[in-house]
Write a protein that holds these residues in place. Structure first.
Motif, short mmCIF file in Angstrom:
data_model
loop_
_atom_site.label_atom_id
_atom_site.label_comp_id
_atom_site.label_asym_id
_atom_site.label_seq_id
_atom_site.Cartn_x
_atom_site.Cartn_y
_atom_site.Cartn_z
N ALA A 85 0.84 -1.20 0.00
CA ALA A 85 0.00 0.00 0.00
C ALA A 85 0.87 1.25 0.00
CB ALA A 85 -0.93 -0.02 1.22
N LYS A 86 1.97 1.21 0.77
CA LYS A 86 2.90 2.35 0.80
C LYS A 86 3.53 2.59 -0.55
CE LYS A 86 4.50 1.92 5.52
NZ LYS A 86 5.60 1.23 6.17
N THR A 87 3.96 1.51 -1.21
CA THR A 87 4.61 1.70 -2.52
C THR A 87 3.60 2.24 -3.52
OG1 THR A 87 4.22 -0.54 -3.34
CG2 THR A 87 6.25 -0.18 -2.11
N GLN A 88 2.34 1.80 -3.40
CA GLN A 88 1.35 2.25 -4.38
C GLN A 88 0.87 3.67 -4.12
OE1 GLN A 88 -1.52 -1.01 -4.46
NE2 GLN A 88 -0.31 -2.04 -6.05
N SER A 89 0.94 4.10 -2.87
CA SER A 89 0.52 5.47 -2.59
C SER A 89 1.73 6.40 -2.53
CB SER A 89 -0.24 5.53 -1.26
OG SER A 89 0.62 5.15 -0.21
N GLU A 90 2.90 5.84 -2.90
CA GLU A 90 4.15 6.59 -2.92
C GLU A 90 4.47 7.24 -1.58
OE1 GLU A 90 4.24 8.93 -6.51
OE2 GLU A 90 3.93 7.10 -7.67
N THR A 91 4.14 6.54 -0.49
CA THR A 91 4.51 7.05 0.83
C THR A 91 5.64 6.22 1.43
OG1 THR A 91 2.74 5.74 1.82
CG2 THR A 91 2.25 8.04 1.37
N LEU A 92 6.22 5.34 0.62
CA LEU A 92 7.34 4.54 1.11
C LEU A 92 8.57 5.44 1.24
CD1 LEU A 92 8.43 1.47 1.47
CD2 LEU A 92 9.43 1.90 -0.77
N THR A 93 9.12 5.48 2.43
CA THR A 93 10.31 6.31 2.60
C THR A 93 11.52 5.45 2.87
OG1 THR A 93 9.70 6.60 4.89
CG2 THR A 93 9.17 8.42 3.41
N ILE A 94 12.63 5.85 2.33
CA ILE A 94 13.90 5.15 2.50
C ILE A 94 14.80 6.04 3.35
CG2 ILE A 94 15.98 4.42 1.25
CD1 ILE A 94 13.65 2.57 0.74
N GLU A 95 15.22 5.51 4.48
CA GLU A 95 16.17 6.25 5.32
C GLU A 95 17.57 5.86 4.85
OE1 GLU A 95 15.49 7.80 8.65
OE2 GLU A 95 13.33 7.84 8.25
N ASP A 127 33.36 -9.58 -2.36
CA ASP A 127 33.25 -8.23 -2.90
C ASP A 127 34.55 -7.49 -2.64
OD1 ASP A 127 32.40 -5.78 -3.85
OD2 ASP A 127 31.33 -5.26 -2.00
N PRO A 128 35.57 -7.77 -3.50
CA PRO A 128 36.88 -7.15 -3.27
C PRO A 128 36.79 -5.62 -3.29
CG PRO A 128 36.93 -8.72 -5.11
CD PRO A 128 35.52 -8.59 -4.70
N ALA A 129 35.80 -5.09 -4.01
CA ALA A 129 35.69 -3.64 -4.11
C ALA A 129 35.08 -3.01 -2.85
CB ALA A 129 34.86 -3.26 -5.34
N GLU A 130 34.60 -3.86 -1.93
CA GLU A 130 33.96 -3.38 -0.70
C GLU A 130 32.92 -2.29 -0.99
OE1 GLU A 130 36.69 -2.57 2.49
OE2 GLU A 130 38.01 -4.20 1.86
N THR A 131 31.99 -2.66 -1.84
CA THR A 131 30.98 -1.71 -2.31
C THR A 131 30.09 -1.20 -1.18
OG1 THR A 131 30.94 -3.04 -4.31
CG2 THR A 131 29.21 -1.38 -4.06
N VAL A 132 29.89 0.10 -1.18
CA VAL A 132 28.96 0.72 -0.23
C VAL A 132 27.85 1.38 -1.04
CG1 VAL A 132 28.71 2.49 1.56
CG2 VAL A 132 30.81 1.13 1.44
N VAL A 133 26.60 1.07 -0.67
CA VAL A 133 25.49 1.73 -1.35
C VAL A 133 24.81 2.69 -0.37
CG1 VAL A 133 25.10 -0.18 -2.96
CG2 VAL A 133 23.91 -0.17 -0.78
N MET A 134 24.07 3.65 -0.92
CA MET A 134 23.28 4.52 -0.05
C MET A 134 21.92 3.86 0.09
SD MET A 134 24.83 7.09 1.11
CE MET A 134 23.60 8.24 1.70
N GLY A 135 21.59 3.44 1.28
CA GLY A 135 20.31 2.76 1.38
C GLY A 135 19.85 2.56 2.80
N ASP A 136 18.74 1.85 2.90
CA ASP A 136 18.10 1.55 4.17
C ASP A 136 18.40 0.08 4.44
OD1 ASP A 136 16.10 0.55 5.94
OD2 ASP A 136 14.83 2.29 5.49
N PHE A 137 19.21 -0.19 5.47
CA PHE A 137 19.69 -1.55 5.73
C PHE A 137 18.53 -2.56 5.76
CE2 PHE A 137 21.22 -5.25 7.92
CZ PHE A 137 22.56 -5.35 7.55
N GLY A 138 17.47 -2.22 6.48
CA GLY A 138 16.33 -3.14 6.63
C GLY A 138 15.66 -3.44 5.30
N ARG A 139 15.51 -2.40 4.49
CA ARG A 139 14.86 -2.58 3.18
C ARG A 139 15.76 -3.37 2.24
NH1 ARG A 139 9.72 -2.22 4.37
NH2 ARG A 139 8.93 -0.11 4.66
N LEU A 140 17.07 -3.08 2.29
CA LEU A 140 18.01 -3.83 1.44
C LEU A 140 17.99 -5.30 1.82
CD1 LEU A 140 20.96 -1.27 1.39
CD2 LEU A 140 19.56 -1.93 -0.59
N ARG A 141 17.94 -5.56 3.13
CA ARG A 141 17.90 -6.94 3.60
C ARG A 141 16.63 -7.63 3.10
NH1 ARG A 141 18.16 -7.30 9.82
NH2 ARG A 141 16.17 -6.27 9.50
#
Ligand SMILES: Nc1ncnc2c1ncn2[C@@H]1O[C@H](COP(=O)(O)OP(=O)(O)O)[C@@H](O)[C@H]1O
Ligand SMILES: [Mg+2]
Length: 243
Positions: A57-67, A100-114
């Motif tokens: 419902a959040k994704t469809q109403s575009e109220t999903l927020t990413i910390e 991951d030899p490059a030790e990649t860091v993304v900007m994201g929300d840990f819980g959502r990425l998981r």
């Protein structure tokens, strides 16, 4: 809305947990213990479905927020690996999570990425027969993006199945006697969460051969990871302007 749905369930789960643990004394007939365990596990299952529907419902109403904060991809993937390893063993599936030899860091929300990678891994497990293998690979980032593929040697999909799989509640085999459990929300939610991270989801699949779900995420810039001297003046400028 979410409160109204979660509160009664928390009572159901919490009290059945107390009964299962016989915290205030035994339950008497052993069947009551079995019932209490069933109430607890069904309640937990229902809670996860409710959480998915609320997320949808959040994704469809575009109220999903990413910390968003800098998140090392390896940390997300190794936590997911720990969470599904037991399930893989039970399904006689070999799980390999590449380095991951490059030790990649993304900007994201840990819980959502998981959640993204757990949804993909749970599909890979569910749709792979015994003896199969599941491989997670991180490909070195090109032009600011990193590619993570979750590949399995499972049942695969026909090309016309892909849009069904990506649609909310869409399941390819919709016969009444469906072999696999689920609600059809894992893949559309993963896609929505990836897009909320300014990323992209792609599917490569062949019926009877297996499926690879490709997750493309933007890599965090050095300034995002470690806001340096060239970052601070921007902040003070902004506050000066608004003062
Ligand atoms: N790795 C996979 N291999 C084969 N089919 C898949 C895979 N992942 C998803 N699917 C198909 O896409 C459908 C939707 O997936 P999903 O949204 O996670 O829902 P669910 O797992 O609850 O069925 C699945 O029911 C299945 O038909
Ligand atoms: Mg699923």
């Amino acid at each position: 809305m979410s409160h109204e749905l979660r509160t009664p369930l928390n009572a159901i789960i919490g009290f059945s947990e107390i009964m299962t643990g016989a915290l205030f004394g035994t339950l008497g007939d052993p069947r009551y213990l079995q019932y209490a365990q069933d109430i607890m596990s069904s309640g937990g299952h229902l809670l996860s479905i409710i959480n998915s529907v609320l997320d949808l419902a959040k994704t469809q109403s575009e109220t999903l927020t990413i910390e968003a904060e800098p998140v090392p991809l390896r940390e997300v993937l190794s936590e997911c690996g720990r969470m599904v390893r037991e399930q893989c063993t039970r399904g006689r599936l070999a799980l390999t999570i590449g380095g991951d030899p490059a030790e990649t860091v993304v900007m994201g929300d840990f819980g959502r990425l998981r959640q993204i990678f757990l949804n993909l891994l749970s599909n890979a497990i569910k749709f792979s027969p015994e003896g199969g293998s599941i491989t997670v690979d991180i490909a070195p980032g090109t032009n600011g993006f990193v590619t993570v593929s979750v590949a399995d040697t499972g049942i695969g999909m026909r090309p016309e199945g892909i849009p069904i799989a990506l649609a909310p509640f869409g399941q390819i085999d919709s016969r009444l006697a469906r072999r696999y459990e689920g609600t059809g929300l894992g893949l559309p939610l993963a896609k929505a969460f990836i897009e909320a991270h300014q990323g992209r989801l792609e599917i490569e699949t062949e019926i009877g051969q297996g499926t690879a779900v490709i997750v493309i995420l933007p890599i965090a810039t050095p300034a995002q990871i470690r806001p340096g001297p060239d970052y601070l003046p921007v902040l003070s400028l902004a506050s000066a302007a608004s003062a």
